[in-house]
Design a protein around this motif. Structure first.
Motif, PDB file in Angstrom:
ATOM      1  N   GLN A  57      26.187 -36.742 -94.520  1.00  0.00           N
ATOM      2  CA  GLN A  57      26.742 -36.297 -93.235  1.00  0.00           C
ATOM      3  C   GLN A  57      27.371 -34.914 -93.357  1.00  0.00           C
ATOM      4  OE1 GLN A  57      26.194 -38.243 -90.647  1.00  0.00           O
ATOM      5  NE2 GLN A  57      25.400 -39.937 -91.876  1.00  0.00           N
ATOM      6  N   THR A  58      27.900 -34.613 -94.539  1.00  0.00           N
ATOM      7  CA  THR A  58      28.552 -33.309 -94.743  1.00  0.00           C
ATOM      8  C   THR A  58      27.566 -32.224 -95.152  1.00  0.00           C
ATOM      9  OG1 THR A  58      29.036 -33.771 -97.073  1.00  0.00           O
ATOM     10  CG2 THR A  58      30.656 -34.500 -95.452  1.00  0.00           C
ATOM     11  N   LEU A  59      26.339 -32.625 -95.505  1.00  0.00           N
ATOM     12  CA  LEU A  59      25.339 -31.653 -95.962  1.00  0.00           C
ATOM     13  C   LEU A  59      24.372 -31.240 -94.861  1.00  0.00           C
ATOM     14  CD1 LEU A  59      24.420 -33.126 -99.478  1.00  0.00           C
ATOM     15  CD2 LEU A  59      25.907 -31.182 -98.964  1.00  0.00           C
ATOM     16  N   THR A  60      24.630 -31.683 -93.631  1.00  0.00           N
ATOM     17  CA  THR A  60      23.714 -31.353 -92.534  1.00  0.00           C
ATOM     18  C   THR A  60      23.643 -29.848 -92.286  1.00  0.00           C
ATOM     19  OG1 THR A  60      25.539 -31.767 -90.984  1.00  0.00           O
ATOM     20  CG2 THR A  60      23.976 -33.564 -91.364  1.00  0.00           C
ATOM     21  N   ALA A  61      24.667 -29.121 -92.693  1.00  0.00           N
ATOM     22  CA  ALA A  61      24.658 -27.666 -92.503  1.00  0.00           C
ATOM     23  C   ALA A  61      23.559 -27.003 -93.337  1.00  0.00           C
ATOM     24  CB  ALA A  61      26.015 -27.079 -92.875  1.00  0.00           C
ATOM     25  N   PHE A  62      23.117 -27.668 -94.398  1.00  0.00           N
ATOM     26  CA  PHE A  62      22.064 -27.109 -95.236  1.00  0.00           C
ATOM     27  C   PHE A  62      20.675 -27.326 -94.652  1.00  0.00           C
ATOM     28  CE2 PHE A  62      25.629 -27.692 -98.105  1.00  0.00           C
ATOM     29  CZ  PHE A  62      25.607 -26.517 -98.850  1.00  0.00           C
ATOM     30  N   GLN A  63      20.586 -28.171 -93.604  1.00  0.00           N
ATOM     31  CA  GLN A  63      19.347 -28.445 -92.884  1.00  0.00           C
ATOM     32  C   GLN A  63      18.242 -28.898 -93.827  1.00  0.00           C
ATOM     33  OE1 GLN A  63      18.584 -25.017 -90.411  1.00  0.00           O
ATOM     34  NE2 GLN A  63      20.454 -25.315 -89.221  1.00  0.00           N
ATOM     35  N   GLU A  64      17.176 -28.085 -93.997  1.00  0.00           N
ATOM     36  CA  GLU A  64      16.022 -28.546 -94.781  1.00  0.00           C
ATOM     37  C   GLU A  64      16.335 -28.665 -96.262  1.00  0.00           C
ATOM     38  OE1 GLU A  64      15.353 -24.030 -94.169  1.00  0.00           O
ATOM     39  OE2 GLU A  64      16.116 -25.735 -93.037  1.00  0.00           O
ATOM     40  N   TYR A  65      17.476 -28.109 -96.711  1.00  0.00           N
ATOM     41  CA  TYR A  65      17.837 -28.205 -98.131  1.00  0.00           C
ATOM     42  C   TYR A  65      18.785 -29.373 -98.404  1.00  0.00           C
ATOM     43  CZ  TYR A  65      15.973 -23.464 -98.073  1.00  0.00           C
ATOM     44  OH  TYR A  65      15.159 -22.370 -97.912  1.00  0.00           O
ATOM     45  N   GLU A  66      19.037 -30.167 -97.371  1.00  0.00           N
ATOM     46  CA  GLU A  66      20.019 -31.249 -97.503  1.00  0.00           C
ATOM     47  C   GLU A  66      19.663 -32.207 -98.633  1.00  0.00           C
ATOM     48  OE1 GLU A  66      21.264 -35.254 -94.996  1.00  0.00           O
ATOM     49  OE2 GLU A  66      20.459 -33.524 -93.929  1.00  0.00           O
ATOM     50  N   GLN A  67      18.410 -32.703 -98.661  1.00  0.00           N
ATOM     51  CA  GLN A  67      18.008 -33.671 -99.677  1.00  0.00           C
ATOM     52  C   GLN A  67      18.022 -33.053-101.072  1.00  0.00           C
ATOM     53  OE1 GLN A  67      17.519 -36.928 -99.152  1.00  0.00           O
ATOM     54  NE2 GLN A  67      18.129 -36.552 -97.029  1.00  0.00           N
ATOM     55  N   ALA A  68      17.649 -31.766-101.163  1.00  0.00           N
ATOM     56  CA  ALA A  68      17.649 -31.094-102.465  1.00  0.00           C
ATOM     57  C   ALA A  68      19.064 -30.973-103.010  1.00  0.00           C
ATOM     58  CB  ALA A  68      17.005 -29.713-102.335  1.00  0.00           C
ATOM     59  N   VAL A  69      20.019 -30.618-102.144  1.00  0.00           N
ATOM     60  CA  VAL A  69      21.414 -30.494-102.577  1.00  0.00           C
ATOM     61  C   VAL A  69      21.962 -31.858-102.985  1.00  0.00           C
ATOM     62  CG1 VAL A  69      23.751 -29.883-101.845  1.00  0.00           C
ATOM     63  CG2 VAL A  69      21.819 -28.454-101.168  1.00  0.00           C
ATOM     64  N   LEU A  70      21.635 -32.884-102.197  1.00  0.00           N
ATOM     65  CA  LEU A  70      22.092 -34.237-102.526  1.00  0.00           C
ATOM     66  C   LEU A  70      21.543 -34.677-103.878  1.00  0.00           C
ATOM     67  CD1 LEU A  70      23.550 -36.843-101.728  1.00  0.00           C
ATOM     68  CD2 LEU A  70      21.481 -37.546-100.516  1.00  0.00           C
ATOM     69  N   LEU A 124      20.607 -32.760-106.333  1.00  0.00           N
ATOM     70  CA  LEU A 124      21.253 -31.965-107.383  1.00  0.00           C
ATOM     71  C   LEU A 124      22.633 -32.508-107.714  1.00  0.00           C
ATOM     72  CD1 LEU A 124      21.299 -29.469-109.215  1.00  0.00           C
ATOM     73  CD2 LEU A 124      22.186 -28.159-107.268  1.00  0.00           C
ATOM     74  N   LEU A 125      23.397 -32.896-106.689  1.00  0.00           N
ATOM     75  CA  LEU A 125      24.728 -33.448-106.921  1.00  0.00           C
ATOM     76  C   LEU A 125      24.661 -34.770-107.680  1.00  0.00           C
ATOM     77  CD1 LEU A 125      26.438 -32.653-103.497  1.00  0.00           C
ATOM     78  CD2 LEU A 125      26.925 -31.600-105.706  1.00  0.00           C
ATOM     79  N   ILE A 126      23.673 -35.581-107.348  1.00  0.00           N
ATOM     80  CA  ILE A 126      23.504 -36.849-108.077  1.00  0.00           C
ATOM     81  C   ILE A 126      23.193 -36.576-109.545  1.00  0.00           C
ATOM     82  CG2 ILE A 126      22.032 -38.892-108.314  1.00  0.00           C
ATOM     83  CD1 ILE A 126      21.744 -38.914-105.286  1.00  0.00           C
ATOM     84  N   MET A 127      22.330 -35.587-109.811  1.00  0.00           N
ATOM     85  CA  MET A 127      22.013 -35.220-111.191  1.00  0.00           C
ATOM     86  C   MET A 127      23.262 -34.761-111.932  1.00  0.00           C
ATOM     87  SD  MET A 127      18.420 -33.187-110.605  1.00  0.00           S
ATOM     88  CE  MET A 127      18.418 -32.543-112.276  1.00  0.00           C
ATOM     89  N   VAL A 128      24.093 -33.946-111.276  1.00  0.00           N
ATOM     90  CA  VAL A 128      25.323 -33.457-111.900  1.00  0.00           C
ATOM     91  C   VAL A 128      26.249 -34.612-112.244  1.00  0.00           C
ATOM     92  CG1 VAL A 128      27.424 -32.119-111.494  1.00  0.00           C
ATOM     93  CG2 VAL A 128      25.201 -31.178-110.846  1.00  0.00           C
ATOM     94  N   PHE A 129      26.377 -35.561-111.312  1.00  0.00           N
ATOM     95  CA  PHE A 129      27.226 -36.724-111.570  1.00  0.00           C
ATOM     96  C   PHE A 129      26.717 -37.510-112.771  1.00  0.00           C
ATOM     97  CE2 PHE A 129      29.420 -36.300-107.528  1.00  0.00           C
ATOM     98  CZ  PHE A 129      30.634 -36.920-107.788  1.00  0.00           C
ATOM     99  N   MET A 130      25.418 -37.710-112.863  1.00  0.00           N
ATOM    100  CA  MET A 130      24.859 -38.504-113.946  1.00  0.00           C
ATOM    101  C   MET A 130      24.958 -37.785-115.296  1.00  0.00           C
ATOM    102  SD  MET A 130      23.943 -41.504-112.960  1.00  0.00           S
ATOM    103  CE  MET A 130      25.587 -41.391-112.267  1.00  0.00           C
ATOM    104  N   ILE A 131      24.937 -36.443-115.269  1.00  0.00           N
ATOM    105  CA  ILE A 131      25.046 -35.686-116.513  1.00  0.00           C
ATOM    106  C   ILE A 131      26.478 -35.706-117.043  1.00  0.00           C
ATOM    107  CG2 ILE A 131      24.913 -33.369-117.511  1.00  0.00           C
ATOM    108  CD1 ILE A 131      22.524 -32.867-115.617  1.00  0.00           C
ATOM    109  N   PHE A 132      27.440 -35.470-116.165  1.00  0.00           N
ATOM    110  CA  PHE A 132      28.828 -35.339-116.599  1.00  0.00           C
ATOM    111  C   PHE A 132      29.616 -36.650-116.532  1.00  0.00           C
ATOM    112  CE2 PHE A 132      27.621 -31.023-115.363  1.00  0.00           C
ATOM    113  CZ  PHE A 132      28.003 -30.328-116.505  1.00  0.00           C
ATOM    114  N   LEU A 133      29.134 -37.624-115.736  1.00  0.00           N
ATOM    115  CA  LEU A 133      29.769 -38.942-115.665  1.00  0.00           C
ATOM    116  C   LEU A 133      28.692 -40.005-115.853  1.00  0.00           C
ATOM    117  CD1 LEU A 133      32.060 -38.366-112.525  1.00  0.00           C
ATOM    118  CD2 LEU A 133      32.754 -38.246-114.921  1.00  0.00           C
ATOM    119  N   PRO A 134      28.117 -40.092-117.041  1.00  0.00           N
ATOM    120  CA  PRO A 134      26.948 -40.956-117.261  1.00  0.00           C
ATOM    121  C   PRO A 134      27.225 -42.445-117.078  1.00  0.00           C
ATOM    122  CG  PRO A 134      27.802 -40.122-119.342  1.00  0.00           C
ATOM    123  CD  PRO A 134      28.517 -39.382-118.266  1.00  0.00           C
TER     124      PRO A 134
END
Length: 314
Positions: free
Chosen positions: A273-286, A288-298
């Motif tokens: 809901q907060t990433l709607t401003a990214f429009q077509e990049y919304e899923q890509a940003v989401l 990427l954030l999931i990947m970051v979480f899994m890397i640093f908080l495995p």
């Protein structure tokens, strides 16, 4: 004994305080609705916490049970004239029976084979909901009757917020009690090693099947609440993408953590809901954030933060 009680009560108190605080700071009905969605998907994910976090079994078709519960609330009143609240109970019972029938053969599988088998179940459910147009309305879905509790018709974002919050608190209490019970300890034992658990006298097949049935009931109740709140349900509820989202909620929050499951659900429901401003990049940003979480908080958010705090404490 005190440590056991604290491990059960503390997450419930924290969750209840958050639930009480959200309506005070939510600026609009839209935000309350999003919060209600967080509680509903948390309830569905709690079932997977029991199945994956406690018993160590993977399910990639869990949204199929969510779809069964949702369509029970739609089909029961429309086709059979049943009360919508009763249909939530009947949908949960039907999901439990189906899980028992399906789980007996597929839970004999392990690892990737089990994941693919559960994926196949989810695909079958979604296909049936799509194709049986006369019964389910097909791809367009069905409208859902409003729920009435003791003469009170449940409508509005605030009312649904409290109904979903109450359902989640009950589900969390049951999950925490299961974790602290002999059954929960048996599930954790077979999570570590099925061979060792069997050697200790645990009926591995029965415990795995019980966890699968309980997880299905959780998902069905969540599906019923989701359908009743939206007033409309489509086959998308049982899609593979929703099954993956439920698994991601459990893993991101922390396997076996009830409070972590809620955080994982909040992450995957609120963040888009907060990433709607990214429009077509919304899923890509989401992604990427999931990947970051899994890397640093495995180990997931809650277990990783808990370990970090314990390291820094004297």
């Amino acid at each position: 004994m005190k440590a056991v009680l604290r491990s059960r009560i503390t997450p419930l108190i924290a969750l209840a305080l958050i639930m009480a605080l959200v309506p005070m700071i939510a600026p609009t009905s839209f935000h309350l609705r999003v919060a209600a969605l967080v509680w509903i998907f948390s309830l569905a994910a709690l079932g997977l916490t029991i199945l994956m976090g406690y018993a160590g079994q993977v399910s990639l078709g869990h949204a199929g049970f969510l779809g069964i519960g949702a369509y029970a609330v739609a089909i029961g009143p429309a086709r059979l004239g049943l009360d919508p609240l009763l249909c939530i109970v009947l949908g949960a019972a039907l999901s439990g029976v189906i899980a028992w029938l399906v789980g007996r053969p597929i839970l004999k599988l392990k690892g990737y084979y089990l994941a693919i088998a559960t994926l196949g179940f989810g695909v079958i459910v979604a296909l049936i909901l799509h194709s049986e147009t006369e019964l389910t309305g097909g791809p367009d879905g069905m409208s859902v009757s409003r729920i009435t509790l003791f003469g009170w018709r449940v409508t509005g974002a605030l009312n649904w917020y409290w109904v979903s919050a109450g359902a989640l608190l009950i589900g969390a209490l049951i999950a925490l009690n299961i974790a602290a019970s002999p059954t929960g300890r048996a599930l954790r034992a077979l999570h570590d090693s099925e061979v060792a658990a069997a050697g200790a006298g645990i009926d591995v097949s029965a415990k795995k099947l019980a966890a699968f049935v309980v997880a299905a009931v959780y998902a069905a109740v969540a599906g019923g609440l989701l359908a009743a709140m939206n007033g409309l349900i489509t086959p998308e509820a049982a899609s593979f993408s929703h099954s993956v989202e439920l698994v991601a909620m459990v893993i991101i929050g922390g396997l076996g953590s009830v409070f972590g499951t809620v955080l994982g659900a909040a992450f995957l429901v609120v963040l888009p809901q907060t990433l709607t401003a990214f429009q077509e990049y919304e899923q890509a940003v989401l992604g990427l954030l999931i990947m970051v979480f899994m890397i640093f908080l495995p180990q997931g958010i809650v277990p990783s933060l808990r370990a970090l705090i314990e390291e820094r404490l004297p």
